[in-house]
Each structure stands twice: as C-alpha cells, then as structure tokens.
Design a protein around this motif. Structure first.
Motif, PDB file in Angstrom:
ATOM      1  N   THR A 184      -4.871 -12.070  -6.169  1.00  0.00           N
ATOM      2  CA  THR A 184      -4.317 -12.220  -7.511  1.00  0.00           C
ATOM      3  C   THR A 184      -2.922 -12.833  -7.434  1.00  0.00           C
ATOM      4  N   ALA A 185      -2.505 -13.433  -8.550  1.00  0.00           N
ATOM      5  CA  ALA A 185      -1.158 -14.006  -8.605  1.00  0.00           C
ATOM      6  C   ALA A 185      -0.086 -12.930  -8.569  1.00  0.00           C
ATOM      7  N   ALA A 186      -0.457 -11.690  -8.923  1.00  0.00           N
ATOM      8  CA  ALA A 186       0.507 -10.584  -8.952  1.00  0.00           C
ATOM      9  C   ALA A 186       0.576  -9.843  -7.623  1.00  0.00           C
ATOM     10  N   GLY A 187      -0.155 -10.319  -6.607  1.00  0.00           N
ATOM     11  CA  GLY A 187      -0.195  -9.617  -5.337  1.00  0.00           C
ATOM     12  C   GLY A 187       1.046  -9.816  -4.490  1.00  0.00           C
ATOM     13  N   GLN A 188       1.101  -9.080  -3.399  1.00  0.00           N
ATOM     14  CA  GLN A 188       2.204  -9.206  -2.449  1.00  0.00           C
ATOM     15  C   GLN A 188       2.083 -10.541  -1.704  1.00  0.00           C
ATOM     16  N   PRO A 189       3.198 -11.190  -1.386  1.00  0.00           N
ATOM     17  CA  PRO A 189       3.140 -12.461  -0.659  1.00  0.00           C
ATOM     18  C   PRO A 189       2.438 -12.300   0.686  1.00  0.00           C
ATOM     19  N   TYR A 190       1.592 -13.262   1.011  1.00  0.00           N
ATOM     20  CA  TYR A 190       0.820 -13.204   2.246  1.00  0.00           C
ATOM     21  C   TYR A 190       1.649 -13.746   3.401  1.00  0.00           C
ATOM     22  N   LYS A 191       1.736 -12.972   4.480  1.00  0.00           N
ATOM     23  CA  LYS A 191       2.528 -13.361   5.638  1.00  0.00           C
ATOM     24  C   LYS A 191       1.742 -13.116   6.913  1.00  0.00           C
ATOM     25  N   GLU A 192       2.267 -13.624   8.014  1.00  0.00           N
ATOM     26  CA  GLU A 192       1.570 -13.483   9.287  1.00  0.00           C
ATOM     27  C   GLU A 192       1.410 -12.016   9.684  1.00  0.00           C
ATOM     28  N   GLU A 193       2.402 -11.199   9.364  1.00  0.00           N
ATOM     29  CA  GLU A 193       2.281  -9.779   9.707  1.00  0.00           C
ATOM     30  C   GLU A 193       1.139  -9.133   8.932  1.00  0.00           C
ATOM     31  N   THR A 194       0.892  -9.602   7.699  1.00  0.00           N
ATOM     32  CA  THR A 194      -0.259  -9.114   6.939  1.00  0.00           C
ATOM     33  C   THR A 194      -1.553  -9.553   7.611  1.00  0.00           C
ATOM     34  N   THR A 195      -1.574 -10.776   8.101  1.00  0.00           N
ATOM     35  CA  THR A 195      -2.751 -11.291   8.802  1.00  0.00           C
ATOM     36  C   THR A 195      -3.107 -10.398   9.983  1.00  0.00           C
ATOM     37  N   ARG A 231      -8.894  -2.254 -14.446  1.00  0.00           N
ATOM     38  CA  ARG A 231      -9.486  -0.969 -14.087  1.00  0.00           C
ATOM     39  C   ARG A 231     -10.297  -1.031 -12.798  1.00  0.00           C
ATOM     40  N   VAL A 232     -10.963  -2.152 -12.528  1.00  0.00           N
ATOM     41  CA  VAL A 232     -11.730  -2.246 -11.289  1.00  0.00           C
ATOM     42  C   VAL A 232     -10.801  -2.430 -10.088  1.00  0.00           C
ATOM     43  N   ILE A 233      -9.647  -3.063 -10.320  1.00  0.00           N
ATOM     44  CA  ILE A 233      -8.649  -3.178  -9.250  1.00  0.00           C
ATOM     45  C   ILE A 233      -8.094  -1.805  -8.907  1.00  0.00           C
ATOM     46  N   GLU A 234      -7.803  -1.020  -9.947  1.00  0.00           N
ATOM     47  CA  GLU A 234      -7.277   0.330  -9.725  1.00  0.00           C
ATOM     48  C   GLU A 234      -8.297   1.219  -9.023  1.00  0.00           C
ATOM     49  N   GLU A 235      -9.568   1.033  -9.333  1.00  0.00           N
ATOM     50  CA  GLU A 235     -10.620   1.888  -8.787  1.00  0.00           C
ATOM     51  C   GLU A 235     -10.953   1.548  -7.332  1.00  0.00           C
ATOM     52  N   PHE A 236     -10.995   0.262  -7.001  1.00  0.00           N
ATOM     53  CA  PHE A 236     -11.482  -0.143  -5.681  1.00  0.00           C
ATOM     54  C   PHE A 236     -10.431  -0.795  -4.778  1.00  0.00           C
ATOM     55  N   GLY A 237      -9.405  -1.367  -5.346  1.00  0.00           N
ATOM     56  CA  GLY A 237      -8.481  -2.178  -4.554  1.00  0.00           C
ATOM     57  C   GLY A 237      -7.593  -1.368  -3.626  1.00  0.00           C
ATOM     58  N   ASP A 238      -7.524  -1.791  -2.369  1.00  0.00           N
ATOM     59  CA  ASP A 238      -6.569  -1.214  -1.422  1.00  0.00           C
ATOM     60  C   ASP A 238      -5.240  -1.954  -1.481  1.00  0.00           C
ATOM     61  N   GLU A 239      -5.302  -3.233  -1.840  1.00  0.00           N
ATOM     62  CA  GLU A 239      -4.079  -4.005  -2.034  1.00  0.00           C
ATOM     63  C   GLU A 239      -4.410  -5.311  -2.741  1.00  0.00           C
ATOM     64  N   GLU A 240      -3.356  -5.931  -3.292  1.00  0.00           N
ATOM     65  CA  GLU A 240      -3.477  -7.251  -3.907  1.00  0.00           C
ATOM     66  C   GLU A 240      -2.613  -8.223  -3.110  1.00  0.00           C
ATOM     67  N   ILE A 241      -3.118  -9.431  -2.936  1.00  0.00           N
ATOM     68  CA  ILE A 241      -2.422 -10.437  -2.132  1.00  0.00           C
ATOM     69  C   ILE A 241      -2.330 -11.739  -2.919  1.00  0.00           C
TER      70      ILE A 241
END
Length: 413
Positions: free
Chosen positions: A92-103, A125-135
């Motif tokens: 998602t556009a609202a997720g945390q910035p993707y970096k090599e450490e995330t990789t 609601r489906v993000i809240e129910e299932f998502g571990d993180e947003e990127i």
C-alpha cells in the motif's frame, strides 16, 4: 520458501516469477510460488471485486470478503504442507518504506504472502484482520500493487539459498551494507579513450578490494549522504591503523614548517569551498592561511605536520586552552589510507587534559563528519550559521556543527 501473491492479475505475476534467474530457480524447486486470482473468491455473479467508498470520494475500493477468503485458503494450504501461518504483507502507499533490511527479514520467512492493492485501496478491515505489515516501495503512485509485489518478491527470492550462484553476488551489492556498490568495468580495456582504472588490472586482490571499498564509500557519501551517515553510525572504528615506520607527526616550529602547514590548510580549504559551492577564486591563499595559523598559534593552538617517507601530506591542530581540534587536512594523493584517522586519534591524545575534545565541522564536510562519527564523536548542538573558529577564514560564514568525543558516562547512558 513459499511465496503467494494475491492479485487481480495473476498471469502477470506468474510470468515474471517464471522468467530469467527466478524462473530457473523455480524450476529447480528452490522456492515455491503461487499467484491467486482475487475474482475467484467473489460471491456475486459479476465477479465484482470493488465498490464506491463510504463517505464519498473518487475511485473504487477493493472488497474485504474476496481477499479475506483468498487469504484463508492460502493459510489452509500452508498448514496442509506443515508450514506456519504465512507472513502477510499488504502493498500500500501508506506502508513503511521498503529497504534492504526489510528484504533480509522477509527472506527469513518460511512462507510469505503479498497482497496487491488497486484503485483507491483495500477495505481497511481486511488489512486489520490479516495484515502483519504494510509496505510501500517508494513515494510515488502506481496503477496497482503488482509491480510493488514483484519488486518485493524479486529482492526476497534472490536471497534464498542457491538462487544466485554465489552468496558474494548479493553481499557486495548496493544497500546490502547500507552502501552503494562500487563502479563496475568490463572489456574492452579502453573504450572511446576511457581506460579501466589501473588497479583493476593488477591482479592484486587486496588492493582491488581496498579500492572498491573506497569507491563504495565515496559514491555513497556524494550520492546518498543519509545512507553514508547511517553506515558510519553502524561501523565504528575500533582499531586505529598502526603508524608506518616512515610515518611521522612533528610539531610546527620554524618558518619552513609553517609554510608547509599553510599550503596543506589552503588545499583543504579549496576542497571545502568546492563542496559547499562557494564561488571559485574566493578561497584564501596560502599566505592568508599562514597569517591565520600564526594568529591561532598566538591564541594557544599547536600544529602538527604529518609526513610519509619525508613527504609532508597531512596537518592537524589542537588548542590546549579550549580542547578544540581543527585544521585536519590530508593531501589528495594520500587520502583513503587512514592518515586522517591516525591524525585525529593523535590530536585527541594530545588533548588528554580535556575529557571531551571537540571539533567544529562545516555541514557540507561529510567526509570529516563521517570520520568523527566512526571515532565516537557525537553532535553536541544544533547547526548554527556563523564563522568557524579555527576552521574557516574570518570573511566566510558556513553552517557549522560541534562534534564532541563521548565521555565514558555518556557511553553508558
């Protein structure tokens, strides 16, 4: 590793995962990949996956139900294989910035599920129910999350054992250690008058590695100062390079030594002015620097000339009254071999009577700032405009920052 992509365009994603390096690795069974069509889990005749947003506004929002049912099926399949619940990431556009450490963190997962957003987004609601993180892969807008999911999948899967021929293939690449990769060259040896750097033709692997390390740090410092300073924070200098037999640091006493010190200070000042974008020709001359150094010496400063095999190539000054270190300079040919590190260590030892020697540094001098950080100096005050005591000419103002060596108590805190 198992990777699942939940998307409206599974063919697009599957084609990518079946091509080139990833395709060969997939055929060898080095990872397992599945691309799921969200429409297969809809409950309406039209197989509609989206609707207007509550509260009004433009665009459409993806339903929670089909995505949720698809994720439940992925979780069931993983459990059937004896795998733990997959780590679920929403692109998602609202997720945390993707970096090599995330990789590297995601690459350690046994199973990873990537959910591609579309239109105005996904029902929260489906993000809240299932998502571990947003990127988010960057501060820009795409038409859908498929490209983002493939970026994540590619960067994660290439770290799986056997996907790349050699582990060194990814450990030396950009961002692996918070540094940009060094420049690369191949045949011909000379292209349109441009030769390959001679060191790469020597066959001396130690010299080549040292050259590549310097190039990597220099490239990062000039192109990505944020990455460079982060690297300096995480790579403190724990062992000062030993002085060579032909290396000396002597106190400036006579006129000839002061003249040499002024030349070195003038060269360092020119480099600083060029970095800061000061109008060429406005930098002080060696004569002006000599007068400045003489004035500083009357104020309590002592200056030391560094030489290698009798050639003067470095300078540092200390003020015993205030505990300040200044005028650190190394000639261009002698940079990158640890002289600045040894001189800075030499200077702070000369100020043993001060608990926390300090340096005033122009904000544009990232090379010195990085060295100070790696040698346990830390910023003391916010940047302030003004003249630099012991660093710059009286007639030029630079933004400055004070860096002070940490005391043992500060380190504990």
């Amino acid at each position: 590793m198992r990777i699942d992509i939940v998307t409206l365009f599974p063919e697009l994603c599957d084609t990518f995962l079946s091509t080139s390096i990833l395709g060969r690795a997939r055929n060898k069974g080095l990872f397992e990949a599945h691309c799921h069509q969200i429409r297969d889990y809809t409950q309406n005749k039209q197989r509609q996956t989206d609707d207007y947003p509550y509260g009004g506004g433009c665009g459409m929002v993806l339903y929670a139900q089909p995505i949720a049912d698809c994720l439940r099926e992925v979780i069931r399949q993983c459990a059937e294989q004896g795998r733990p619940r997959p780590h679920i990431v929403f692109l998602t556009a609202a997720g945390q910035p993707y970096k090599e450490e995330t990789t590297r963190r995601l690459a350690a997962c046994d199973s990873l599920t990537l959910v591609c957003g579309h239109y105005e987004g996904i029902d929260e609601r489906v993000i809240e129910e299932f998502g571990d993180e947003e990127i988010s892969i960057g501060d820009y807008v795409l038409t859908g999350g498929e490209l983002a999911s493939l970026v994540v999948a590619d960067s994660v899967l290439r770290l799986q054992p056997g996907v790349l021929a050699e582990e060194q293939g990814y450990q030396e690449e950009s961002y692996w250690d918070n540094l940009l990769e060094y420049p690369q060259y191949t045949r011909p040896e000379v292209w349109e008058g441009r030769p390959v750097p001679p060191v790469l033709l020597t066959g001396d692997h130690d010299r080549i590695q040292a050259w590549r390390g310097r190039q990597s740090r220099e490239r990062t410092r000039t192109r990505r100062p944020d990455l460079y300073l982060a690297w300096c924070e995480s790579h403190p200098i724990t062992r000062i390079p030993r002085w060579k037999r032909t290396e000396r640091a002597c106190l400036v006493r006579d006129a000839a030594q002061m003249e040499a010190a002024a030349r070195l200070a003038a060269e360092a000042r020119r480099t600083l002015y060029q970095t800061a974008g000061v109008v060429p020709g406005s930098e002080p001359s060696p004569q002006t620097l000599r007068e400045e150094l003489e004035n500083r010496r009357r104020e309590g400063w002592a200056f030391y000339l560094h030489s290698m095999s009798g050639t003067e190539d470095g300078l540092v000054g200390v003020c015993h009254k205030t505990g300040q270190i200044g005028y650190l300079a190394v000639t261009e040919p002698s940079r990158g071999i640890g002289i600045g590190t040894r001189l800075l260590d030499f200077a702070r030892k000369k100020l043993a009577e001060h608990d926390a020697p300090w340096v005033a540094v122009p904000q544009d001098n990232l090379a010195l700032i990085g060295l100070l950080i790696r040698m346990d100096f830390r910023a003391q005050t916010a940047a302030n405009p003004g003249k630099m005591t012991g660093i710059l000419s009286e007639n030029v103002g630079f933004r400055q920052q004070i860096y002070r060596i940490q005391t043992p108590l500060e380190k504990k805190l």
